[in-house]
Design an enzyme around this catalytic site. Structure first.
Site, PDB file in Angstrom:
ATOM      1  N   LYS A   1      82.214  25.562  27.475  1.00 19.30           N
ATOM      2  CA  LYS A   1      80.716  25.717  28.120  1.00 19.30           C
ATOM      3  C   LYS A   1      79.788  24.500  27.574  1.00 19.30           C
ATOM      4  CE  LYS A   1      77.463  29.207  29.113  1.00 19.30           C
ATOM      5  NZ  LYS A   1      77.267  28.828  30.344  1.00 19.30           N
TER       6      LYS A   1
ATOM      7  N   TYR B   1      76.808  25.169  24.641  1.00 17.93           N
ATOM      8  CA  TYR B   1      75.707  25.920  24.771  1.00 17.93           C
ATOM      9  C   TYR B   1      76.204  27.214  25.183  1.00 17.93           C
ATOM     10  CZ  TYR B   1      75.494  26.203  30.049  1.00 17.93           C
ATOM     11  OH  TYR B   1      75.821  26.587  31.232  1.00 17.93           O
TER      12      TYR B   1
ATOM     13  N   ARG C   1      75.165   4.750  19.922  1.00 22.24           N
ATOM     14  CA  ARG C   1      75.731   4.850  21.064  1.00 22.24           C
ATOM     15  C   ARG C   1      77.309   4.424  21.026  1.00 22.24           C
ATOM     16  NH1 ARG C   1      76.928   3.323  26.164  1.00 22.24           N
ATOM     17  NH2 ARG C   1      76.925   4.841  27.654  1.00 22.24           N
TER      18      ARG C   1
ATOM     19  N   LEU D   1      85.129  28.769  33.986  1.00 18.27           N
ATOM     20  CA  LEU D   1      84.334  29.166  32.677  1.00 18.27           C
ATOM     21  C   LEU D   1      84.838  30.912  32.124  1.00 18.27           C
ATOM     22  CD1 LEU D   1      82.342  28.427  30.294  1.00 18.27           C
ATOM     23  CD2 LEU D   1      80.936  30.063  31.527  1.00 18.27           C
TER      24      LEU D   1
ATOM     25  N   ARG E   1      83.060  32.966  22.481  1.00 16.32           N
ATOM     26  CA  ARG E   1      83.239  31.930  23.180  1.00 16.32           C
ATOM     27  C   ARG E   1      82.664  30.563  22.532  1.00 16.32           C
ATOM     28  NH1 ARG E   1      81.191  32.583  29.219  1.00 16.32           N
ATOM     29  NH2 ARG E   1      79.047  32.219  28.090  1.00 16.32           N
TER      30      ARG E   1
ATOM     31  N   GLU F   1      84.318  29.139  41.071  1.00 16.76           N
ATOM     32  CA  GLU F   1      83.463  30.064  40.749  1.00 16.76           C
ATOM     33  C   GLU F   1      82.044  29.778  41.219  1.00 16.76           C
ATOM     34  OE1 GLU F   1      83.153  29.506  36.388  1.00 16.76           O
ATOM     35  OE2 GLU F   1      83.512  27.492  36.596  1.00 16.76           O
TER      36      GLU F   1
HETATM   37  N1  PDD Z   1      76.111  30.283  33.200  1.00 18.89           N
HETATM   38  N2  PDD Z   1      80.599  30.020  35.263  1.00 18.89           N
HETATM   39  C1  PDD Z   1      79.826  29.221  35.089  1.00 18.89           C
HETATM   40  C2  PDD Z   1      79.995  27.732  35.561  1.00 18.89           C
HETATM   41  C3  PDD Z   1      78.605  29.402  34.349  1.00 18.89           C
HETATM   42  O1  PDD Z   1      77.693  28.377  34.089  1.00 18.89           O
HETATM   43  C4  PDD Z   1      78.280  30.798  33.934  1.00 18.89           C
HETATM   44  C5  PDD Z   1      77.000  31.168  32.893  1.00 18.89           C
HETATM   45  C6  PDD Z   1      79.219  31.739  34.209  1.00 18.89           C
HETATM   46  C7  PDD Z   1      79.002  33.325  33.637  1.00 18.89           C
HETATM   47  O2  PDD Z   1      79.462  33.275  32.438  1.00 18.89           O
HETATM   48  P1  PDD Z   1      78.791  34.412  31.610  1.00 18.89           P
HETATM   49  O3  PDD Z   1      79.038  35.946  32.288  1.00 18.89           O
HETATM   50  O4  PDD Z   1      79.228  34.456  30.351  1.00 18.89           O
HETATM   51  O5  PDD Z   1      77.427  34.355  31.730  1.00 18.89           O
HETATM   52  C8  PDD Z   1      80.327  31.530  35.095  1.00 18.89           C
HETATM   53  C9  PDD Z   1      74.827  30.410  32.351  1.00 18.89           C
HETATM   54  C10 PDD Z   1      74.283  31.959  32.729  1.00 18.89           C
HETATM   55  C11 PDD Z   1      73.966  29.438  32.523  1.00 18.89           C
HETATM   56  O6  PDD Z   1      74.242  28.290  32.506  1.00 18.89           O
HETATM   57  O7  PDD Z   1      72.581  29.681  32.731  1.00 18.89           O
END
Ligand code: PDD
Length: 282
Positions: free
Chosen positions: A147, A33, A100, A204, A52, A179
């Protein structure tokens, strides 16, 4: 009034959007996603988000159901049809619908869905006060650079922080901060030096992170990509997190200890302002 959402080539009212119970994202979290911000009705950092996405798809040997130009058109249509001036677009691609079996199916029809969420991003109450976080163990898999929609560890982490009466959590592995549950962690040392973890399979590659490091160069703020501990974060002059859904968010308390006097600090505020200005003028 309900939203208009996108499912496999069609824009439909949200109540009518349906996907199969055999979808592999439902059964195995076999999907990827992206979340892209919208300001003034315009997509923020759209191209790097798509880069990405391409990488996530490639790493999982997953196809892309529609070409790039159509993906962009779909994002723009969602903004327009839902009159979004500020908020988010969530888009998900799954390996598709198949019996499945664990191994990848050969001819599954992929699923592509997307929807909008209205959110105050530029004028956020939390950004004015800063947020409180706790540290928790990082219990995730070892391909956090993808992601993937497998976000259960993060959902558990957010729930833990909610029950602790704070806003979020930073995750710790082998003694270092990886993170935030859905964001990148930054600290500011000596009032003008950013530290954030280097890219690897452990985190990520945040798109907002990337923009912030570019802006730091322009704003003559030095930075270093290296590991740091939660103790170092607690002693930092400032701390903040970045993501598409929060931009630059000041962190003013970690595990009950105040950071930088408990107020959003000057470097964090400057970077937030620079980021929003750059997004507006993109
Ligand atoms: N999440 N690390 C993780 C684990 C994340 O899920 C996200 C973003 C980030 C930051 O990435 P970016 O700057 O590209 O948004 C770092 C999104 C916003 C979400 O899952 O809603």
């Amino acid at each position: 009034m309900g939203r208009i959402v996108y499912v496999n080539g069609e824009f439909v009212p949200e109540e009518e959007a349906k996907v199969s119970i055999f979808d592999r994202a439902f059964l195995f979290a076999d999907g990827v996603y992206e979340v892209t911000a919208v300001i003034d009705g315009k997509l923020v950092d759209y191209e790097p988000h798509m880069e990405r996405l391409h990488r996530s798809l490639k790493e999982l040997e997953m196809g892309q159901p529609i070409p790039d130009a159509e993906l962009r058109e779909m994002h723009e249509q969602l903004v327009e049809r839902n009159n979004i001036t500020e908020g988010l677009i969530y888009m998900q691609i799954t390996r598709g619908v198949a019996e499945r079996e664990f191994a990848y199916p050969e001819d599954a029809k992929q699923t592509l869905i997307a929807f909008t969420q209205v959110k105050d991003l530029t004028d956020s109450a939390k950004a004015r006060t800063g947020i409180k976080i706790i540290s928790i163990p990082d219990i995730r898999w070892h391909r956090r650079d993808i992601k993937s929609t497998g976000m259960l560890a993060q959902a558990m982490g957010k729930e833990t922080s909610k029950r602790a009466g704070v806003d979020d959590a930073w995750m710790i592995e082998d003694g270092h901060v990886t993170e935030g549950t859905s964001n990148t962690a930054f600290i500011v040392l000596d009032g003008n030096h950013l530290v954030t973890r280097p890219l690897s399979n452990k985190i990520l590659p945040g798109i907002t992170r990337r923009s912030i490091l570019k802006l730091a160069e322009t704003g003559q703020i030095s930075f270093e990509e290296r590991l740091f501990t939660i103790e170092e974060a607690k002693g930092a002059s400032e701390a903040f997190l970045t993501s598409a859904s929060s931009f630059v968010m000041p962190v003013v308390e970690i595990d009950g200890e105040m950071i930088g006097g408990g107020q959003p600090g000057p470097v964090t505020r400057k970077l937030r302002e620079m980021y929003i200005d750059a997004a507006r003028n993109e």
